[in-house]
Design a protein around this motif. Structure first.
Motif, PDB file in Angstrom:
ATOM      1  N   THR A  16       0.741  -1.295  -0.019  1.00 30.37           N
ATOM      2  CA  THR A  16       0.151  -0.019  -0.086  1.00 30.37           C
ATOM      3  C   THR A  16       0.971   1.228   0.079  1.00 30.37           C
ATOM      4  OG1 THR A  16      -0.230   0.357   2.334  1.00 30.37           O
ATOM      5  CG2 THR A  16      -1.627  -1.290   1.509  1.00 30.37           C
ATOM      6  N   SER A  17       0.220   2.388   0.001  1.00 29.21           N
ATOM      7  CA  SER A  17       0.993   3.741   0.059  1.00 29.21           C
ATOM      8  C   SER A  17       1.861   3.816   1.455  1.00 29.21           C
ATOM      9  CB  SER A  17       0.005   4.932  -0.292  1.00 29.21           C
ATOM     10  OG  SER A  17      -1.165   4.910   0.818  1.00 29.21           O
ATOM     11  N   GLU A  44       7.429   7.899   2.735  1.00 31.08           N
ATOM     12  CA  GLU A  44       6.380   8.789   1.980  1.00 31.08           C
ATOM     13  C   GLU A  44       6.858   8.797   0.264  1.00 31.08           C
ATOM     14  OE1 GLU A  44       4.212  13.091   1.875  1.00 31.08           O
ATOM     15  OE2 GLU A  44       5.550  12.553   3.335  1.00 31.08           O
ATOM     16  N   VAL A  47       5.357   4.472  -2.806  1.00 34.14           N
ATOM     17  CA  VAL A  47       4.086   3.872  -3.255  1.00 34.14           C
ATOM     18  C   VAL A  47       2.936   5.064  -3.539  1.00 34.14           C
ATOM     19  CG1 VAL A  47       2.264   2.264  -3.510  1.00 34.14           C
ATOM     20  CG2 VAL A  47       4.542   1.542  -2.684  1.00 34.14           C
ATOM     21  N   VAL A  48       2.611   5.300  -4.545  1.00 32.01           N
ATOM     22  CA  VAL A  48       1.795   6.554  -4.866  1.00 32.01           C
ATOM     23  C   VAL A  48       0.310   5.984  -5.566  1.00 32.01           C
ATOM     24  CG1 VAL A  48       1.295   8.923  -5.792  1.00 32.01           C
ATOM     25  CG2 VAL A  48       3.559   8.253  -4.828  1.00 32.01           C
ATOM     26  N   GLU A  49      -0.872   5.938  -5.064  1.00 28.78           N
ATOM     27  CA  GLU A  49      -1.857   5.445  -5.490  1.00 28.78           C
ATOM     28  C   GLU A  49      -1.795   3.886  -6.088  1.00 28.78           C
ATOM     29  OE1 GLU A  49      -3.476   8.176  -8.385  1.00 28.78           O
ATOM     30  OE2 GLU A  49      -3.698   9.759  -7.123  1.00 28.78           O
ATOM     31  N   ARG A  50      -1.129   3.141  -5.065  1.00 32.85           N
ATOM     32  CA  ARG A  50      -1.146   2.014  -5.452  1.00 32.85           C
ATOM     33  C   ARG A  50       0.107   1.580  -6.699  1.00 32.85           C
ATOM     34  NH1 ARG A  50      -3.012  -1.148  -1.069  1.00 32.85           N
ATOM     35  NH2 ARG A  50      -4.999  -0.777  -0.809  1.00 32.85           N
ATOM     36  N   HIS A  53       6.714   3.625  -6.792  1.00 35.28           N
ATOM     37  CA  HIS A  53       7.787   4.666  -7.387  1.00 35.28           C
ATOM     38  C   HIS A  53       9.115   4.559  -6.970  1.00 35.28           C
ATOM     39  CE1 HIS A  53       4.770   7.495  -9.012  1.00 35.28           C
ATOM     40  NE2 HIS A  53       4.094   6.717  -8.889  1.00 35.28           N
ATOM     41  N   THR A 202      -4.118   7.563   2.758  1.00 38.02           N
ATOM     42  CA  THR A 202      -4.249   8.659   1.914  1.00 38.02           C
ATOM     43  C   THR A 202      -5.633   8.581   1.364  1.00 38.02           C
ATOM     44  OG1 THR A 202      -3.336   7.727  -0.028  1.00 38.02           O
ATOM     45  CG2 THR A 202      -1.802   8.762   1.430  1.00 38.02           C
ATOM     46  N   LYS A 225      -3.373   9.313   7.174  1.00 36.91           N
ATOM     47  CA  LYS A 225      -2.091  10.065   7.009  1.00 36.91           C
ATOM     48  C   LYS A 225      -2.251  11.594   7.484  1.00 36.91           C
ATOM     49  CE  LYS A 225       1.311  11.617   3.627  1.00 36.91           C
ATOM     50  NZ  LYS A 225       1.812  11.809   2.368  1.00 36.91           N
TER      51      LYS A 225
END
Length: 353
Positions: A16-17, A44, A47-50, A53, A202, A225
């Motif tokens: 997850t994020s 942070e 992972v962004v919106e699943r 990165h 988020t 968050k």
């Protein structure tokens, strides 16, 4: 990509994020036994919106989760985000073999899949004869971009795990729901329309289940968050300290009025809005029960506030409630983490279903 096949001894991995979650289950008579589990935080932006990165950060967190859990197997199953997958029910001649179904999907891919077939990973499952036409069969098609599969299997490989299957989050949640719905009165378990609210870091997601299947979902970009960051900033705590304080309390007297109550009200109002949109779209029977899940579901007062907003009874979703647990796992910690383990639990259930 095998989305339907399963074998015993799999680990469910949920990325997850905010965290990486690992769950290992095995059959124990009529129920399941929790063999091992772990939850490790992510920095942070990893992972962004699943979407992954920062592969290095994800692999490091997953490696630490494996080291902490000490699972009995290295075979793992991971999920692609529901938003990244396409699911369709096709009607095809009942006489077709698996090879012929696969060929038909490839030939007609432009009708079902909105990106080039060379970039696609897909699988299918026969659902049985069509209800209207005896010479036709229903086939569930699931497809996503190959890069989404490769990214997740790469993370498993680099963490020392062996990818056995790639699933879709929706399917994992439906498996977990088959367990948590047993918290309902016996006469309501099979035909009641039930909501599940997943409050993540988020995002909070509102699902509606009917006959064990998700029939409606709505995401809202607001999660735990925000509250953690406000606690961190206002009281000079670390992210870890703020996260613990959010659930366990022990903050100054002004916390409830200044931060907690506004957060709880916002989540409850968003859930109420999602419920009303569902009623507008579906016009079905009222929802009398709501399961509350996710890493921020244990925030004090949230369950009661959602109950008031939705005029429904709110239950904490605990997929491990009736499962046996091996002695080396701390029951108090597992109970606190349980509402956030629905996806990883549903993935692990593939190995024993």
């Amino acid at each position: 990509m095998r989305l339907m096949a399963s074998s015993k001894g799999l680990i469910g991995v949920d990325i997850t994020s905010a965290t990486v979650k690992l769950m290992e289950l095995r059959r124990a008579g009529a129920t399941y036994q929790v063999e091992s589990y772990a939850v490790r935080p992510l920095r942070e932006g990893a992972v962004v919106e699943r979407r992954i990165h920062d592969m290095g950060e994800v692999v490091d967190a997953l490696s630490r989760a494996v080291q902490q859990a000490k699972p009995h197997t290295r075979k793992a199953v991971v999920a692609v985000p529901t938003s990244a997958a396409i699911t369709k029910t096709l009607t095809l001649p009942a006489s077709l073999s698996d090879e012929e179904i696969e060929y038909r999907i490839q030939v007609d891919s432009d009708k079902h899949i909105p990106f080039p077939f060379s970039e696609v990973a897909f699988d299918f499952q026969r659902l049985g004869l069509n209800a209207r036409y005896a010479d036709q069969q229903d086939v569930l098609l699931v497809a996503c971009r190959q890069q989404d599969v490769n990214q997740r299997t790469e993370a498993l490989f680099k963490a020392g795990l062996s990818p056995a299957a790639v699933d879709v989050e929706t399917f994992a949640l439906e498996r977990s729901f088959s367990v948590i719905q047993k918290q309902l009165p016996t006469d309501l378990q099979d035909n009641e329309t039930i909501a599940l609210v997943d409050v993540g870091a988020t995002m909070n997601t509102f699902h509606v289940f009917r006959s064990g299947r998700i029939v409606y979902s709505r995401d809202t970009l607001f999660g735990g968050k925000q509250l953690t960051e406000e606690i961190k900033s206002r009281y000079g705590l670390s992210v870890e300290e703020a996260g613990l304080a959010k659930k366990r309390g022990g903050l100054p007297d002004d916390y409830k009025k200044m931060l907690l109550d506004p957060f709880v009200d916002t989540i409850a109002q968003q859930v109420g809005r999602s419920l009303q949109l569902f009623y507008t779209a579906a016009r079905k029977s009222d929802i009398r029960y709501v399961f509350l899940a996710g890493g921020s579901s244990l925030v004090p007062g949230l369950a009661n506030r959602i109950s008031e907003e939705c005029s429904a009874k709110v239950l904490m979703a605990n997929p491990m409630l009736n499962m046996e647990v091996v002695g080396r796992i701390d029951l108090e910690t597992l109970s606190a983490d349980a509402p956030a383990m629905l996806t990883s639990c549903g993935l692990a259930m593939r190995s024993v279903s």
